[in-house]
Design a protein around this motif. Sequence first.
Motif, short mmCIF file in Angstrom:
data_model
loop_
_atom_site.label_atom_id
_atom_site.label_comp_id
_atom_site.label_asym_id
_atom_site.label_seq_id
_atom_site.Cartn_x
_atom_site.Cartn_y
_atom_site.Cartn_z
N ARG A 1 0.83 -1.20 0.00
CA ARG A 1 0.00 0.00 0.00
C ARG A 1 0.87 1.26 0.00
NH1 ARG A 1 -5.29 1.07 1.12
NH2 ARG A 1 -5.71 3.25 0.65
N ALA A 2 1.95 1.23 0.78
CA ALA A 2 2.83 2.40 0.85
C ALA A 2 3.52 2.65 -0.50
CB ALA A 2 3.89 2.19 1.94
N VAL A 3 4.04 1.59 -1.15
CA VAL A 3 4.70 1.76 -2.44
C VAL A 3 3.69 2.20 -3.49
CG1 VAL A 3 6.02 0.58 -4.25
CG2 VAL A 3 6.46 0.07 -1.84
N THR A 4 2.47 1.65 -3.43
CA THR A 4 1.42 2.06 -4.37
C THR A 4 1.10 3.54 -4.23
OG1 THR A 4 0.45 -0.16 -4.32
CG2 THR A 4 -0.97 1.63 -5.07
N ASN A 5 1.00 4.02 -3.00
CA ASN A 5 0.68 5.43 -2.79
C ASN A 5 1.77 6.34 -3.34
OD1 ASN A 5 -1.62 4.57 -1.53
ND2 ASN A 5 -1.03 5.24 0.53
N VAL A 6 3.04 5.94 -3.15
CA VAL A 6 4.14 6.78 -3.66
C VAL A 6 4.13 6.78 -5.19
CG1 VAL A 6 6.63 7.06 -3.73
CG2 VAL A 6 5.53 6.38 -1.60
N LEU A 7 3.95 5.61 -5.81
CA LEU A 7 3.89 5.53 -7.27
C LEU A 7 2.66 6.25 -7.81
CD1 LEU A 7 5.07 1.88 -8.05
CD2 LEU A 7 6.14 4.00 -8.81
N ASP A 8 1.55 6.13 -7.13
CA ASP A 8 0.33 6.82 -7.56
C ASP A 8 0.54 8.33 -7.56
OD1 ASP A 8 -2.72 6.72 -8.04
OD2 ASP A 8 -2.53 8.07 -6.31
N ASN A 9 1.25 8.83 -6.54
CA ASN A 9 1.53 10.27 -6.50
C ASN A 9 2.41 10.69 -7.67
OD1 ASN A 9 1.67 12.88 -4.68
ND2 ASN A 9 3.75 12.48 -5.32
N ALA A 10 3.40 9.83 -8.00
CA ALA A 10 4.28 10.13 -9.13
C ALA A 10 3.50 10.10 -10.45
CB ALA A 10 5.44 9.16 -9.17
N LEU A 11 2.62 9.13 -10.63
CA LEU A 11 1.82 9.05 -11.84
C LEU A 11 0.89 10.25 -11.98
CD1 LEU A 11 0.81 5.26 -11.85
CD2 LEU A 11 2.15 6.44 -13.60
N ARG A 12 0.38 10.75 -10.89
CA ARG A 12 -0.57 11.84 -10.93
C ARG A 12 0.08 13.13 -11.42
NH1 ARG A 12 -2.14 12.00 -5.63
NH2 ARG A 12 -3.21 10.03 -5.99
N TYR A 13 1.35 13.33 -11.09
CA TYR A 13 2.00 14.60 -11.41
C TYR A 13 3.02 14.51 -12.54
CZ TYR A 13 -0.20 16.41 -7.23
OH TYR A 13 -1.13 16.81 -6.29
N THR A 14 3.24 13.30 -13.06
CA THR A 14 4.15 13.17 -14.20
C THR A 14 3.39 13.48 -15.49
OG1 THR A 14 5.44 11.48 -13.05
CG2 THR A 14 5.68 11.59 -15.43
N PRO A 15 3.93 14.33 -16.32
CA PRO A 15 3.20 14.70 -17.55
C PRO A 15 3.16 13.55 -18.56
CG PRO A 15 5.40 15.66 -17.55
CD PRO A 15 5.21 15.03 -16.19
N LEU A 16 2.33 13.72 -19.61
CA LEU A 16 2.22 12.71 -20.66
C LEU A 16 3.59 12.45 -21.29
CD1 LEU A 16 -1.07 13.93 -22.41
CD2 LEU A 16 -0.81 12.06 -20.76
N GLN A 17 3.79 11.18 -21.60
CA GLN A 17 5.03 10.72 -22.21
C GLN A 17 6.24 10.90 -21.28
OE1 GLN A 17 4.52 9.08 -25.02
NE2 GLN A 17 2.38 9.75 -24.90
N GLY A 18 5.97 11.02 -20.00
CA GLY A 18 7.05 11.15 -19.03
C GLY A 18 7.60 9.79 -18.61
N GLU A 19 8.46 9.80 -17.60
CA GLU A 19 9.09 8.56 -17.15
C GLU A 19 9.27 8.59 -15.63
OE1 GLU A 19 12.83 5.61 -18.36
OE2 GLU A 19 12.73 7.66 -19.14
N ILE A 20 9.07 7.43 -15.01
CA ILE A 20 9.26 7.28 -13.57
C ILE A 20 10.34 6.23 -13.35
CG2 ILE A 20 8.20 6.63 -11.37
CD1 ILE A 20 5.53 7.56 -12.50
N PHE A 21 11.38 6.61 -12.62
CA PHE A 21 12.50 5.70 -12.36
C PHE A 21 12.34 5.11 -10.95
CE2 PHE A 21 13.87 8.93 -15.31
CZ PHE A 21 14.51 8.21 -16.30
N ILE A 22 12.38 3.79 -10.88
CA ILE A 22 12.22 3.09 -9.59
C ILE A 22 13.52 2.35 -9.33
CG2 ILE A 22 10.92 1.37 -8.31
CD1 ILE A 22 8.95 2.28 -11.03
N GLY A 23 14.10 2.60 -8.15
CA GLY A 23 15.35 1.94 -7.78
C GLY A 23 15.26 1.31 -6.40
N LEU A 24 15.98 0.21 -6.21
CA LEU A 24 16.02 -0.48 -4.93
C LEU A 24 17.41 -1.06 -4.75
CD1 LEU A 24 14.42 -1.49 -2.42
CD2 LEU A 24 13.91 -3.56 -3.72
#
Length: 442
Positions: A330-353
């Motif tokens: 749930r915590a990771v989903t919320n963080v990714l959801d926030n990134a998806l909401r504010y990333t513009p069209l054709q943007g990119e989200i980088f996830i690292g661990l």
Amino acid sequence: MRIRKYMVIGILSIVLFPWVVYFVIHMFETHPWQSPKVNPQTNVAQIVRMLSQNEQRWTNPAWQQEAEQALRGKGLTVVIRSPSNDVIFDSAAPGAHHWMSNQEVMVLEDGKWVGTVQISSAGKADPAAVIGAVAAAVLAIAFVSYQVGRNVIKPLESMSRAALQIADGDFDFELAESSTLEIRQVRSAFRIMVHGLRESFAKQEKLEEERRFFIGAIAHDLRTPLFSLRGYLDGIQQGIAASPDKVAHYVAVCKDKAAHLERLVSDLFAFTRLESMEQTLQKEQLDLSEVVRQTVSSLESRAMEKGIRLNTSAVTETCDVTGDPHLLERAVTNVLDNALRYTPLQGEIFIGLKKESGRAVLTIRDTGPGFSPADIAHIFEPMYRGDASRSSATGGAGLGLTIARRVFDFHGGALTAANVPGGGAVLSGWLPLDEHRCQELD
């Protein structure tokens, strides 16, 4: 000074000071140069001779009475004692005292010691000494009363009044000073208590203000999709959607609004459970990288709708942690959801661990506008969203990041936010690695 020592000194002052004054005045009044002198060659010698000649009559009551009257006229008293120090005759009145002894003579008869004669000044109470002692007692009582009132009673009365003021919600008061140690300690504790109450009341007022805002924000967020859902359903019912394509569009919008409502209610429910600590962590050993991959997989369809790429190339390491898999997802989903909401069209989200110093470090970086300087300090606060419109276009109730941070906190980790120098926002969270599990795998 401690109050016990203070009270002992006060009692001793009341008891002893009058006696000291009495004896000083009496000694001065009865000093040889102030008292009637007794001539040793005449009066004392005559009395001793008279008493010695009447040794056989010492126990005679009639003789004792005559001797007592004669001695009283000279301002003297006589005490005759036997060789064993028993009193044979005492010319002083009952209760009188022999303040000063002038002379003491041994009486011998035929070379045998038959008794001792002690000649003294008459033991009368000295009026000046009595008056001085009474005055000293009054002064001692007045002084002790003043000190007790100033250092004990007055401070206690001020604390009593202050307690009544606090009960009425008034914290503006003055406490009397005191030199007594216990009173000073109570006074200091009283001030600390009042300071704590002030902070508690201030915190309570702030929480009450947040509660009112929270309820208002929830009502607003729930009302918006409900209003839209009702409008589209009325359109279907009233035949506004005449064609099958239009009906399908209306149904799709209703489903979207229902999903939005479900997301809002889910966020609110999760937040209230975390807030009241009703949800107990179901801890188990898990691989955090698997949790991240599952979360990314569940959000790929939403990302594809906006043409956003979810880059997981940096999620390669196995990171074993101990925690609740559902809450972490749930915590990771919320963080990714926030990134998806504010990333513009054709943007990119980088996830690292990755593993770093006994921690599993998760980073999620987007190519959006990032956080404004005014927002970055508040993004983890409940109901806070950077955009002022609170429109449904930007999503939920403003609880996603709040829930995510609390989940990380409950697992012994942390979640922070920052801006990327080249643009975009980055949220970094860490959890302690399961060292025992890591050693087994190694």
